[in-house]
Scaffold this active site. Structure first.
Site, PDB file in Angstrom:
ATOM      1  CB  THR A 101      57.439  31.917 -14.804  1.00 27.82           C
ATOM      2  OG1 THR A 101      57.880  30.602 -15.099  1.00 27.82           O
ATOM      3  CG2 THR A 101      56.679  32.491 -15.986  1.00 27.82           C
ATOM      4  CE  LYS A 105      61.200  30.843 -12.120  1.00 27.41           C
ATOM      5  NZ  LYS A 105      61.250  29.450 -11.645  1.00 27.41           N
ATOM      6  N   GLY A 164      71.402  18.394 -11.921  1.00 30.27           N
ATOM      7  CA  GLY A 164      70.975  19.617 -12.597  1.00 30.27           C
ATOM      8  C   GLY A 164      71.573  20.829 -11.908  1.00 30.27           C
ATOM      9  CB  ALA A 165      73.876  23.124 -12.312  1.00 33.65           C
ATOM     10  N   GLY A 167      68.052  26.981 -12.893  1.00 33.41           N
ATOM     11  CA  GLY A 167      67.389  27.847 -11.914  1.00 33.41           C
ATOM     12  C   GLY A 167      66.725  27.063 -10.798  1.00 33.41           C
ATOM     13  CB  ALA A 168      64.443  24.146 -10.775  1.00 36.43           C
ATOM     14  CB  VAL A 191      81.296  20.100 -14.725  1.00 35.20           C
ATOM     15  CG1 VAL A 191      81.743  19.953 -13.283  1.00 35.20           C
ATOM     16  CG2 VAL A 191      81.043  18.727 -15.306  1.00 35.20           C
ATOM     17  N   GLY A 281      56.872  16.432  -8.565  1.00 35.32           N
ATOM     18  CA  GLY A 281      57.060  17.883  -8.673  1.00 35.32           C
ATOM     19  C   GLY A 281      55.802  18.692  -8.443  1.00 35.32           C
TER      20      GLY A 281
HETATM   21  P1  NDP Z   1      67.094  25.616 -16.651  1.00 33.48           P
HETATM   22  O1  NDP Z   1      66.970  25.789 -18.119  1.00 33.48           O
HETATM   23  O2  NDP Z   1      67.565  26.738 -15.805  1.00 33.48           O
HETATM   24  O3  NDP Z   1      68.062  24.335 -16.345  1.00 33.48           O
HETATM   25  C1  NDP Z   1      67.896  23.139 -17.042  1.00 33.48           C
HETATM   26  C2  NDP Z   1      68.746  22.054 -16.403  1.00 33.48           C
HETATM   27  O4  NDP Z   1      68.463  20.811 -17.080  1.00 33.48           O
HETATM   28  C3  NDP Z   1      70.243  22.271 -16.541  1.00 33.48           C
HETATM   29  O5  NDP Z   1      70.909  21.701 -15.428  1.00 33.48           O
HETATM   30  C4  NDP Z   1      70.552  21.471 -17.819  1.00 33.48           C
HETATM   31  O6  NDP Z   1      71.895  21.044 -17.909  1.00 33.48           O
HETATM   32  C5  NDP Z   1      69.679  20.283 -17.612  1.00 33.48           C
HETATM   33  N1  NDP Z   1      69.377  19.575 -18.852  1.00 33.48           N
HETATM   34  C6  NDP Z   1      68.541  19.971 -19.845  1.00 33.48           C
HETATM   35  N2  NDP Z   1      68.503  19.034 -20.819  1.00 33.48           N
HETATM   36  C7  NDP Z   1      69.329  18.022 -20.426  1.00 33.48           C
HETATM   37  C8  NDP Z   1      69.703  16.780 -20.998  1.00 33.48           C
HETATM   38  N3  NDP Z   1      69.219  16.380 -22.176  1.00 33.48           N
HETATM   39  N4  NDP Z   1      70.565  15.986 -20.314  1.00 33.48           N
HETATM   40  C9  NDP Z   1      71.045  16.382 -19.101  1.00 33.48           C
HETATM   41  N5  NDP Z   1      70.736  17.549 -18.515  1.00 33.48           N
HETATM   42  C10 NDP Z   1      69.885  18.364 -19.174  1.00 33.48           C
HETATM   43  O7  NDP Z   1      65.639  25.125 -16.165  1.00 33.48           O
HETATM   44  P2  NDP Z   1      64.998  25.246 -14.710  1.00 33.48           P
HETATM   45  O8  NDP Z   1      66.022  24.866 -13.711  1.00 33.48           O
HETATM   46  O9  NDP Z   1      64.307  26.535 -14.565  1.00 33.48           O
HETATM   47  O10 NDP Z   1      63.861  24.122 -14.785  1.00 33.48           O
HETATM   48  C11 NDP Z   1      64.211  22.749 -14.717  1.00 33.48           C
HETATM   49  C12 NDP Z   1      62.939  21.949 -14.527  1.00 33.48           C
HETATM   50  O11 NDP Z   1      62.341  22.300 -13.263  1.00 33.48           O
HETATM   51  C13 NDP Z   1      61.859  22.214 -15.585  1.00 33.48           C
HETATM   52  O12 NDP Z   1      61.299  20.972 -15.947  1.00 33.48           O
HETATM   53  C14 NDP Z   1      60.817  23.041 -14.830  1.00 33.48           C
HETATM   54  O13 NDP Z   1      59.527  22.837 -15.337  1.00 33.48           O
HETATM   55  C15 NDP Z   1      60.950  22.462 -13.434  1.00 33.48           C
HETATM   56  N6  NDP Z   1      60.488  23.349 -12.385  1.00 33.48           N
HETATM   57  C16 NDP Z   1      59.563  22.835 -11.518  1.00 33.48           C
HETATM   58  C17 NDP Z   1      59.082  23.603 -10.485  1.00 33.48           C
HETATM   59  C18 NDP Z   1      58.082  23.019  -9.570  1.00 33.48           C
HETATM   60  O14 NDP Z   1      57.488  23.783  -8.787  1.00 33.48           O
HETATM   61  N7  NDP Z   1      57.854  21.717  -9.590  1.00 33.48           N
HETATM   62  C19 NDP Z   1      59.527  24.995 -10.277  1.00 33.48           C
HETATM   63  C20 NDP Z   1      60.543  25.420 -11.227  1.00 33.48           C
HETATM   64  C21 NDP Z   1      60.978  24.617 -12.238  1.00 33.48           C
HETATM   65  P3  NDP Z   1      73.024  22.004 -18.588  1.00 33.48           P
HETATM   66  O15 NDP Z   1      73.343  23.021 -17.531  1.00 33.48           O
HETATM   67  O16 NDP Z   1      74.138  21.091 -18.886  1.00 33.48           O
HETATM   68  O17 NDP Z   1      72.389  22.612 -19.803  1.00 33.48           O
END
Ligand code: NDP
Length: 316
Positions: A101, A105, A164-165, A167-168, A191, A281
């Protein structure tokens, strides 16, 4: 045992106390026999930092127990400078598998012996599988998400918006593209990160990939079949919102949120009010775990046992 002792039989009736006690006794016996006569219990772990509060161990233990599969699962804090050591340890101790995790990753990849297509394309590993003497990195996040959608409708030929962009999002976009989604638009605050995903995946898939700036308020067009909230907004924050508005649509849209705590997010509530079918989720979380267990053991675990153990974990 899960917190309130809820287990299901394979035909999904909730076990009574005597059935649970019998299962516990049988499982204990199997563990003792494994130690005394072999084969030894299978070993698993979840590595990350922080990992306190991550309920994966509880979900996996519940699954193994219900399957009467003798195994031990540990939750381990691994700092950035010990990722290689942790993987060397997993190999040296002959672990059957592991979960990875945040934040490891991506950094775990150079220390593995190979990657599945999902892990290679998404550039992230959340699950390690032992194949003979090799340890292969897989990504079951995207597959778990896909399953949570395909129990409703196949994703083939869908028009999809992924918000979103991170890891998930990357894992989800990879799997949607590998399974024939027609078009995926990636809307992200930054972007450039959406463009990086497109650059990585586009050469390998037929899906049309495009990007958009995630501005506030963000208006969701009417032509998507599936809208995925894949940012961390709303995690542990029921009021957390991206300030989204939905264009009216005649399509039966599906709206999925990756956030699993709370299960009912602001995004899902707004989607449902706009007529979309909500997918939380928790399903993704359970399915990604169930897919991992199937790969490790060769058997399908009980989805309900795993889901219940997670729901209970969130109340502890
Ligand atoms: P990352 O840190 O890799 O990515 C976070 C994403 O959220 C980016 O796209 C980021 O945008 C965006 N973001 C964060 N804050 C804001 C904001 N205030 N406004 C707009 N965009 C925002 O995290 P992960 O991708 O690893 O995880 C994302 C979510 O997925 C988490 O909540 C995690 O718990 C959940 N998850 C759920 C799983 C499941 O099995 N249900 C499995 C894995 C993850 P920017 O790029 O601009 O920063």
């Amino acid at each position: 045992m899960t917190a309130n002792g809820k287990y299901y039989t394979m035909d999904h009736h909730i076990m009574n106390d005597i059935e649970v006690q019998d299962m516990e006794k049988n499982y204990e016996l199997l563990s003792k026999e494994a130690v005394m006569h072999g084969p030894l219990e299978a070993l698993f772990c979840c590595i990350g930092n922080p990992v306190i509060g991550n309920p994966t161990q509880l979900m996996m233990e519940a699954a193994f127990r219900a399957m009467l599969f003798p195994a031990r699962y540990l939750t381990c804090t691994v700092t950035d400078d010990h990722v290689k050591g942790a993987i060397d340890g997993i190999k040296a101790l002959g672990f059957t598998g592991a979960n990875v995790t945040a934040p490891h990753k991506v950094s775990v990849i150079p220390f593995l012996d190979g990657l599945t297509e999902s892990a290679r394309l998404s550039g992230a590993v959340n699950c390690i599988i032992r194949r003979g003497d090799s340890y292969i990195g897989d990504n079951t996040d995207g597959k778990g998400f896909l399953t949570s959608i395909e129990v409703i409708k196949p994703v083939k030929d869908m028009n999809v918006l992924v918000i979103g962009a991170g890891g998930a999002a990357r894992a989800i976009i990879t799997e949607l593209a590998l399974h024939g989604a027609k078009e995926i638009v990636i809307a992200n605050r930054t972007v450039e990160k959406a463009q990086q995903i497109i650059d990585r995946i586009a050469p390998h898939v037929k899906t049309k990939l495009d990007k958009d700036a995630l501005v506030r308020p963000y208006r969701i067009k009417d032509d998507y079949d599936l809208v995925v909230q894949a940012t961390s907004v709303g995690l542990f924050d029921p009021e957390g919102s991206l300030d989204i508005t939905w264009e009216p649509s005649r399509k039966q849209r599906i709206a999925a949120d990756v956030v699993f705590n709370p299960v009912r997010t602001h995004f899902l509530a707004s989607a449902e009010a706009a007529g979309a079918t909500p997918v939380d989720g928790l399903g993704m979380l359970v399915y990604q775990g169930a897919i991992a267990v199937s790969q490790w053991t060769g058997k399908d675990p009980d989805f309900l046992v795993m889901k219940t153990s997670l729901e209970e974990a969130f109340t502890i």
